[in-house]
Motif scaffolding. Structure first.
Motif, PDB file in Angstrom:
ATOM      1  N   THR A  93      20.889  43.725  45.007  1.00 17.10           N
ATOM      2  CA  THR A  93      20.458  42.537  45.311  1.00 17.10           C
ATOM      3  C   THR A  93      20.605  41.452  44.216  1.00 17.10           C
ATOM      4  N   ASP A  94      20.757  41.823  42.931  1.00 20.01           N
ATOM      5  CA  ASP A  94      20.858  41.184  41.746  1.00 20.01           C
ATOM      6  C   ASP A  94      21.877  39.854  42.038  1.00 20.01           C
ATOM      7  N   PRO A  95      21.397  38.637  42.016  1.00 13.33           N
ATOM      8  CA  PRO A  95      22.314  37.716  42.199  1.00 13.33           C
ATOM      9  C   PRO A  95      23.181  37.311  40.972  1.00 13.33           C
ATOM     10  N   VAL A  96      22.956  37.768  39.906  1.00 15.46           N
ATOM     11  CA  VAL A  96      24.132  37.501  38.860  1.00 15.46           C
ATOM     12  C   VAL A  96      24.969  38.404  38.869  1.00 15.46           C
ATOM     13  N   LEU A  97      24.682  39.715  38.999  1.00 14.57           N
ATOM     14  CA  LEU A  97      25.515  40.822  39.246  1.00 14.57           C
ATOM     15  C   LEU A  97      26.547  40.664  40.341  1.00 14.57           C
ATOM     16  N   LEU A  98      26.089  40.333  41.438  1.00 12.92           N
ATOM     17  CA  LEU A  98      26.720  39.738  42.669  1.00 12.92           C
ATOM     18  C   LEU A  98      27.648  38.578  42.487  1.00 12.92           C
ATOM     19  N   GLY A  99      27.310  37.809  41.541  1.00  4.77           N
ATOM     20  CA  GLY A  99      28.069  36.572  41.116  1.00  4.77           C
ATOM     21  C   GLY A  99      29.334  37.114  40.329  1.00  4.77           C
ATOM     22  N   PHE A 100      29.115  37.999  39.254  1.00  7.64           N
ATOM     23  CA  PHE A 100      30.109  38.666  38.576  1.00  7.64           C
ATOM     24  C   PHE A 100      31.090  39.234  39.494  1.00  7.64           C
ATOM     25  N   LYS A 101      30.549  39.961  40.481  1.00 10.22           N
ATOM     26  CA  LYS A 101      31.475  41.060  41.293  1.00 10.22           C
ATOM     27  C   LYS A 101      32.363  40.137  42.035  1.00 10.22           C
ATOM     28  N   SER A 102      31.731  39.171  42.600  1.00 13.35           N
ATOM     29  CA  SER A 102      32.568  38.050  43.591  1.00 13.35           C
ATOM     30  C   SER A 102      33.725  37.332  42.931  1.00 13.35           C
ATOM     31  N   ARG A 103      33.701  37.316  41.579  1.00 15.04           N
ATOM     32  CA  ARG A 103      34.415  36.526  40.868  1.00 15.04           C
ATOM     33  C   ARG A 103      35.338  37.182  39.999  1.00 15.04           C
ATOM     34  N   GLU A 104      35.351  38.588  40.020  1.00 19.45           N
ATOM     35  CA  GLU A 104      36.088  39.487  39.157  1.00 19.45           C
ATOM     36  C   GLU A 104      37.826  39.523  39.458  1.00 19.45           C
ATOM     37  N   LEU A 105      38.071  39.976  41.074  1.00 17.48           N
ATOM     38  CA  LEU A 105      39.439  40.255  41.464  1.00 17.48           C
ATOM     39  C   LEU A 105      39.947  38.629  41.340  1.00 17.48           C
ATOM     40  N   LEU A 106      39.182  37.555  41.465  1.00 19.38           N
ATOM     41  CA  LEU A 106      39.858  36.318  41.567  1.00 19.38           C
ATOM     42  C   LEU A 106      40.433  35.868  40.248  1.00 19.38           C
ATOM     43  N   ASN A 107      39.367  35.899  39.348  1.00 18.44           N
ATOM     44  CA  ASN A 107      39.863  35.885  37.982  1.00 18.44           C
ATOM     45  C   ASN A 107      41.010  36.814  37.391  1.00 18.44           C
ATOM     46  N   LEU A 108      40.692  37.947  37.660  1.00 24.56           N
ATOM     47  CA  LEU A 108      42.051  38.696  37.356  1.00 24.56           C
ATOM     48  C   LEU A 108      43.351  38.512  37.810  1.00 24.56           C
ATOM     49  N   ASN A 109      43.254  37.809  39.146  1.00 22.10           N
ATOM     50  CA  ASN A 109      44.701  37.469  39.552  1.00 22.10           C
ATOM     51  C   ASN A 109      44.976  35.983  39.468  1.00 22.10           C
ATOM     52  N   LYS A 110      44.260  35.356  38.408  1.00 28.05           N
ATOM     53  CA  LYS A 110      44.462  33.988  38.038  1.00 28.05           C
ATOM     54  C   LYS A 110      44.281  33.167  39.141  1.00 28.05           C
TER      55      LYS A 110
END
Length: 244
Positions: A93-110
């Protein structure tokens, strides 16, 4: 060392010798360029125009493709092992880790390009802070670049994201150390009015990070999250208009 990839392109493993496109381009410069020009942008332009080599340097897009092809040839399993965020515990439930996870694919796909501001207290008591290009940081981990962040350990909870001198910015006031470094996706800009800013390389949109409202505020969505492990982390999410 050469060969042919499944995509039909000749393999060029030399691109793996560089941490980023800037380093690749500057490798074509000469000692005299560094001595007399005194400006990396000028050296870059001269190299890209073909005045320093009989070989036409790759464009930034072609360089990225060559890196990906070379990595796929030597480390295919590592490139297709899924996202780092997949290693996050389903019960986290760590908000920071969940924040990283939610952004990873969106960033890698530009689709978006995210800058994260984070800080921590080192063992000697000094407070270290900095801005990090998350997409570049994830890709450097995949490439196992020098001094990369171990994102597998971050998502597993064994480590935390820490600014390093090669990130977009790095500050350690105790030792009077402040550094700024362009990344794969952003250029560092010091605005006379708005202070530190970052310009996206693809669409040239300016990202302001000072928290003040100005004509650039709409170029990125600013959100701050907190967790006991990571403290406060600020995300700046920029919707990419043009891919790098």
């Amino acid at each position: 060392m050469a060969g042919t990839s499944p995509q039909g392109k000749s393999l060029d493993f030399s691109v793996l010798e560089y941490d980023n496109y800037n380093d690749y381009i500057l490798s074509f410069g000469t000692v005299k360029d560094n001595r007399y020009l005194g400006n990396r942008n000028t050296t870059t332009i001269i190299v890209q125009l073909g005045y320093r080599t009989t070989k036409i340097p790759y464009t930034q897009e072609e360089y990225r493709k060559r890196v990906d092809i070379a990595l796929e040839a030597i480390r295919p399993k590592a490139l297709h092992s899924g996202l780092f965020g997949d290693g996050l515990s389903p019960t986290s439930t760590d908000p920071v880790l969940l924040g990283f996870k939610s952004r990873e694919l969106l960033n890698l796909n530009k689709i978006i390009s995210t800058i994260a501001f984070t800080s921590y207290i080192s063992t000697d008591g000094s407070e270290i802070s900095g801005y990090i290009d998350l997409d570049m940081s994830w890709r450097n981990c995949i490439r196992q670049a020098l001094k990369h962040t171990d994102w597998t350990a971050v998502f597993a909870g064994r480590s935390r994201l820490k600014p390093m001198p090669h990130h977009l910015s790095y500050s350690n006031p105790r030792y009077n150390m402040v550094r700024y470094t362009d990344s794969d996706n952003f250029l560092v800009v010091h605005h006379h009015r708005f202070g530190l800013m970052f310009m996206h390389r693809g669409d040239h949109k300016m990202i302001t990070v000072g928290g003040q409202t100005n004509l650039y505020t709409g170029n990125a969505k600013r959100s701050m999250v907190y967790s006991p492990k990571f403290g406060y982390v600020v995300f700046y999410d920029h919707v990419v208009r043009k891919k790098v």
